[in-house]
Design an enzyme around this catalytic site. Sequence first.
Site, PDB file in Angstrom:
ATOM      1  N   LYS A 170       0.857  -1.183   0.000  1.00 53.15           N
ATOM      2  CA  LYS A 170       0.000   0.000   0.000  1.00 53.15           C
ATOM      3  C   LYS A 170       0.892   1.232   0.000  1.00 53.15           C
ATOM      4  O   LYS A 170       1.712   1.422   0.896  1.00 53.15           O
ATOM      5  CB  LYS A 170      -0.907   0.000   1.233  1.00 53.15           C
ATOM      6  CG  LYS A 170      -1.759   1.260   1.321  1.00 53.15           C
ATOM      7  CD  LYS A 170      -2.763   1.192   2.438  1.00 53.15           C
ATOM      8  CE  LYS A 170      -3.558   2.477   2.512  1.00 53.15           C
ATOM      9  NZ  LYS A 170      -4.558   2.457   3.579  1.00 53.15           N
ATOM     10  N   LYS A 182      -2.124  -1.490  -3.893  1.00 53.58           N
ATOM     11  CA  LYS A 182      -2.994  -0.315  -3.847  1.00 53.58           C
ATOM     12  C   LYS A 182      -2.173   0.954  -3.950  1.00 53.58           C
ATOM     13  O   LYS A 182      -1.173   1.055  -3.245  1.00 53.58           O
ATOM     14  CB  LYS A 182      -3.739  -0.351  -2.509  1.00 53.58           C
ATOM     15  CG  LYS A 182      -4.666   0.795  -2.263  1.00 53.58           C
ATOM     16  CD  LYS A 182      -5.226   0.694  -0.870  1.00 53.58           C
ATOM     17  CE  LYS A 182      -6.040   1.942  -0.608  1.00 53.58           C
ATOM     18  NZ  LYS A 182      -6.387   2.103   0.752  1.00 53.58           N
TER      19      LYS A 182
HETATM   20  C1  PBG Z   1      -7.144   3.876   5.441  1.00 50.92           C
HETATM   21  C2  PBG Z   1      -7.575   3.536   4.070  1.00 50.92           C
HETATM   22  C3  PBG Z   1      -7.404   4.384   2.982  1.00 50.92           C
HETATM   23  C4  PBG Z   1      -7.999   3.761   1.897  1.00 50.92           C
HETATM   24  C5  PBG Z   1      -8.485   2.525   2.323  1.00 50.92           C
HETATM   25  N1  PBG Z   1      -8.215   2.403   3.689  1.00 50.92           N
HETATM   26  C6  PBG Z   1      -6.848   5.741   2.897  1.00 50.92           C
HETATM   27  C7  PBG Z   1      -5.563   6.053   3.512  1.00 50.92           C
HETATM   28  O1  PBG Z   1      -4.700   5.194   3.696  1.00 50.92           O
HETATM   29  O2  PBG Z   1      -5.402   7.217   3.841  1.00 50.92           O
HETATM   30  C8  PBG Z   1      -8.042   4.370   0.538  1.00 50.92           C
HETATM   31  C9  PBG Z   1      -9.104   3.920  -0.367  1.00 50.92           C
HETATM   32  C10 PBG Z   1      -9.417   4.815  -1.482  1.00 50.92           C
HETATM   33  O3  PBG Z   1      -8.759   5.840  -1.733  1.00 50.92           O
HETATM   34  O4  PBG Z   1     -10.395   4.507  -2.175  1.00 50.92           O
HETATM   35  N2  PBG Z   1      -6.689   2.893   6.244  1.00 50.92           N
END
Ligand code: PBG
Length: 331
Positions: free
Chosen positions: A200, A255
């Site tokens: 991520k 991601k």
């Molecule tokens: C937070 C989380 C995020 C997303 C999923 N879980 C955002 C972040 O890490 O700030 C992003 C999903 C998206 O942008 O659609 N744990």
Amino acid sequence: MSTQYPQTRLRRNRFNAFSRNLVRETTLSPHDFIYPVFIIDGENQKQPIESMPGQYRVSLDNLLILAKELIDLDIPAIALFPNIDNSVKTPQGEQAFNPLGLIPKAVRILKKHYPELGVICDGALDPYTSHGQDGIIDGKGYVLNDITIDALCKQAVVCAQAGADVIAPSDMMDGRVGEIRKALDANNFINTQILAYSAKYASHYYGPFRDAVGSSSQLGKADKQTYQMDPANTDEALKEVDMDIAEGADMVMVKPAMPYLDIIYRVKQTFKTPTFAYQVSGEYAMQKMAIDAGVLSSDTILESLMAIKRAGADGILTYFAIDAAKALSKK
Ligand code: PBG
């Protein structure tokens, strides 16, 4: 192997639709999709999310209507994200493991009415912390790894108790998959799966999501670069995935998706394990806004999902899940 014109005419296979259908390597089906949904307390609520046109924060009664639609479209699973009132957010995010909280409530009601729909709960504290970080912070705002894991384990067990099928830790703490696995097993949830957000990235494509869960104002100018990955790195992604698999992840995730197709490809080629990709909020917003403005055709939706699958994803978390399933059924 040498292929030469005019003996070889690659356009021959493309000449008729039947032939294009026969030689196609990658196919999309509604079974490939997971629909991420934002939920809120209350009744008969359906709040439009401005930065994500066409997406809403829904109350649990409307969540059930949505669940029925997903089942009718053959979409196997839903991923839940809460938007809770700022007044119940705390520095340590204790609401994350309140058994009477919004997420466990949503899971129970979904499982009661539609047990066949897969329910995925996020593992992270950001919707619950007063500072908007995914974990517990020290005086300098640094996210503390090990005590955050304790909270994530409690959160996972509470979600599993409510009936969640899958826990999806999105927090990027080191070692959390193994500890969550142990906590689930210790509570007899041996069949609760873990879908690890393994690679991520610290991405600016998450902006609209943070509006949707209401963590962007909490976060302010802070960022998540001390735990999410540097967009410049690829070998590190393989290490992250390797560790998560070793710790017991059933499925891994990359991601965002489309700007990171090389990562999806390397992960799938290297580990040959169930690999998911998240077409995140910013990817959705830019495509959706361009479609709504008439700049792009809505056919780009299936093309983008196809590209992600072709790169190696077995499944895709996408806000386009419903549109894409409908488009597929018309083909
Ligand atoms: C937070 C989380 C995020 C997303 C999923 N879980 C955002 C972040 O890490 O700030 C992003 C999903 C998206 O942008 O659609 N744990």
